[in-house]
Design a protein around this motif. Structure first.
Motif, PDB file in Angstrom:
ATOM      1  N   SER A 222      12.851  -0.607  -2.058  1.00 23.94           N
ATOM      2  CA  SER A 222      11.444  -0.665  -1.644  1.00 23.94           C
ATOM      3  C   SER A 222      10.794  -1.956  -2.120  1.00 23.94           C
ATOM      4  O   SER A 222       9.970  -2.561  -1.419  1.00 23.94           O
ATOM      5  CB  SER A 222      10.680   0.544  -2.197  1.00 23.94           C
ATOM      6  OG  SER A 222      11.159   1.738  -1.626  1.00 23.94           O
ATOM      7  N   THR A 233       4.880  -2.260  -2.588  1.00 25.47           N
ATOM      8  CA  THR A 233       5.964  -1.280  -2.700  1.00 25.47           C
ATOM      9  C   THR A 233       5.459   0.112  -2.337  1.00 25.47           C
ATOM     10  O   THR A 233       6.163   0.894  -1.686  1.00 25.47           O
ATOM     11  CB  THR A 233       6.522  -1.278  -4.139  1.00 25.47           C
ATOM     12  OG1 THR A 233       7.023  -2.590  -4.445  1.00 25.47           O
ATOM     13  CG2 THR A 233       7.645  -0.269  -4.284  1.00 25.47           C
ATOM     14  N   LYS A 237       6.865   2.799   0.533  1.00 26.40           N
ATOM     15  CA  LYS A 237       7.249   4.183   0.264  1.00 26.40           C
ATOM     16  C   LYS A 237       6.493   5.169   1.152  1.00 26.40           C
ATOM     17  O   LYS A 237       7.057   6.180   1.595  1.00 26.40           O
ATOM     18  CB  LYS A 237       7.031   4.496  -1.212  1.00 26.40           C
ATOM     19  CG  LYS A 237       7.987   3.742  -2.134  1.00 26.40           C
ATOM     20  CD  LYS A 237       7.717   4.051  -3.598  1.00 26.40           C
ATOM     21  CE  LYS A 237       8.713   3.330  -4.514  1.00 26.40           C
ATOM     22  NZ  LYS A 237       8.438   3.591  -5.952  1.00 26.40           N
ATOM     23  N   ARG A 240       8.097   5.039   4.531  1.00 23.92           N
ATOM     24  CA  ARG A 240       9.410   5.694   4.475  1.00 23.92           C
ATOM     25  C   ARG A 240       9.251   7.215   4.480  1.00 23.92           C
ATOM     26  O   ARG A 240       9.977   7.906   5.205  1.00 23.92           O
ATOM     27  CB  ARG A 240      10.157   5.228   3.222  1.00 23.92           C
ATOM     28  CG  ARG A 240      11.570   5.744   3.114  1.00 23.92           C
ATOM     29  CD  ARG A 240      12.300   5.059   1.978  1.00 23.92           C
ATOM     30  NE  ARG A 240      13.638   5.563   1.788  1.00 23.92           N
ATOM     31  CZ  ARG A 240      14.517   5.040   0.951  1.00 23.92           C
ATOM     32  NH1 ARG A 240      14.188   3.971   0.231  1.00 23.92           N
ATOM     33  NH2 ARG A 240      15.724   5.552   0.832  1.00 23.92           N
ATOM     34  N   ARG A 241       8.304   7.740   3.690  1.00 20.53           N
ATOM     35  CA  ARG A 241       8.053   9.186   3.679  1.00 20.53           C
ATOM     36  C   ARG A 241       7.602   9.677   5.050  1.00 20.53           C
ATOM     37  O   ARG A 241       8.018  10.752   5.512  1.00 20.53           O
ATOM     38  CB  ARG A 241       7.007   9.533   2.615  1.00 20.53           C
ATOM     39  CG  ARG A 241       7.534   9.520   1.196  1.00 20.53           C
ATOM     40  CD  ARG A 241       6.580  10.255   0.259  1.00 20.53           C
ATOM     41  NE  ARG A 241       5.256   9.646   0.221  1.00 20.53           N
ATOM     42  CZ  ARG A 241       4.900   8.686  -0.636  1.00 20.53           C
ATOM     43  NH1 ARG A 241       5.778   8.239  -1.521  1.00 20.53           N
ATOM     44  NH2 ARG A 241       3.671   8.200  -0.625  1.00 20.53           N
TER      45      ARG A 241
END
Length: 265
Positions: A222, A233, A237, A240-241
């Motif tokens: 990340s 970062t 995340k 991505r989630r």
């Protein structure tokens, strides 16, 4: 390894006399065998996001399936050599120099690259006209070990000669790429959508989500993704989630499985 000058000079003579690419790979193989120790050679040509051309390899049938046929089917899109070739860089590089920070712990590495059972891969990167890069790779298997510093230095000395040879040996690769696409078109060639682009559209990912997930699959952390894309970062995340939730998955191995399954369709 001691340099064997007789076959080396013989191979160089073949390089000078080479008129076509019919045995270019064999000439390259013989020259390298006189200089360093390795187990296999493979030569690919890359252009934009297109399926790479297999110009030469020394694999048996089983290994050819893993290193060439399976690779061309989609895993090349996650390969550090592919991404370096697309940047048009020239020189000699070790795979580990080019790999993202989490490459060797990524699902791509565990699910595909580990099948190659390589101890090390090094490549001569040679940009040609038309946005094409030829990569001439030397591979050492796990039982052989990595290239010692002295042998890698010897390959570095050979790099200008290899670049000149590749430009002479494969001068018309654009026509071969066009042939794989149906050929015949004239004028400016639009950059094609890759198999990966089609997967992301099929999975209904946004451009930002697709960019982040592709870097995840390549083996970037990340933190590395944030630096490459100029975002925090935390933002990486969150994206991505959101993708994991959209796809109904909870792990990178599931993500890679979905990616590969959709590449094959």
């Amino acid at each position: 390894m001691r340099v064997d000058f007789a076959p080396l000079f013989s191979a160089i003579t073949e390089m000078v006399d080479l008129q076509a690419a019919t045995d270019a790979g064999g000439v390259f193989l013989r020259m390298m065998q006189s200089v360093v120790r390795f187990d296999d050679v493979v030569v690919f040509a890359y252009r934009d996001k297109e399926r790479p051309l297999d110009l030469f390899s020394t694999f048996d049938a089983g290994d050819h399936e893993v290193f060439v046929s399976l690779y061309q089917a989609g895993p090349y899109l996650l390969d550090p050599f592919y991404h370096t070739a697309r940047q048009g860089r020239e020189g000699l590089f070790r795979m580990r120099e080019l790999a993202p920070d989490r490459f060797f712990s990524s699902e791509y590495f565990r699910s595909y690259y580990s099948q190659t059972r390589l101890s090390e891969e090094v490549g001569f990167f040679v940009p040609l006209d038309g946005g094409i890069t030829v990569v001439l790779s030397l591979m050492r298997r796990e039982g052989t070990g990595v290239f010692p510093a002295g042998e890698f230095a010897m390959l570095g000395y050979a790099q200008p000669l290899v670049s000149a040879f590749a430009r002479r040996a494969w001068p018309n690769l654009g026509a071969q790429f066009d042939g794989t696409l149906g050929g015949g078109a004239r004028g400016r060639r639009a950059e094609p959508a890759s198999a990966a682009d089609r997967v992301w559209r099929k999975l209904n990912l946004t451009e930002r989500e697709a960019g982040i997930i592709e870097l995840v699959l390549q083996g970037h952390s990340s933190e590395s993704i944030g630096l490459r894309l100029g975002i925090s970062t935390g933002t990486v995340k969150v994206h991505r989630r959101n993708v994991y939730r959209k796809l109904g998955i909870s792990s990178q191995i599931q993500l890679l499985s979905i990616y590969l399954q959709n590449l094959e369709r």
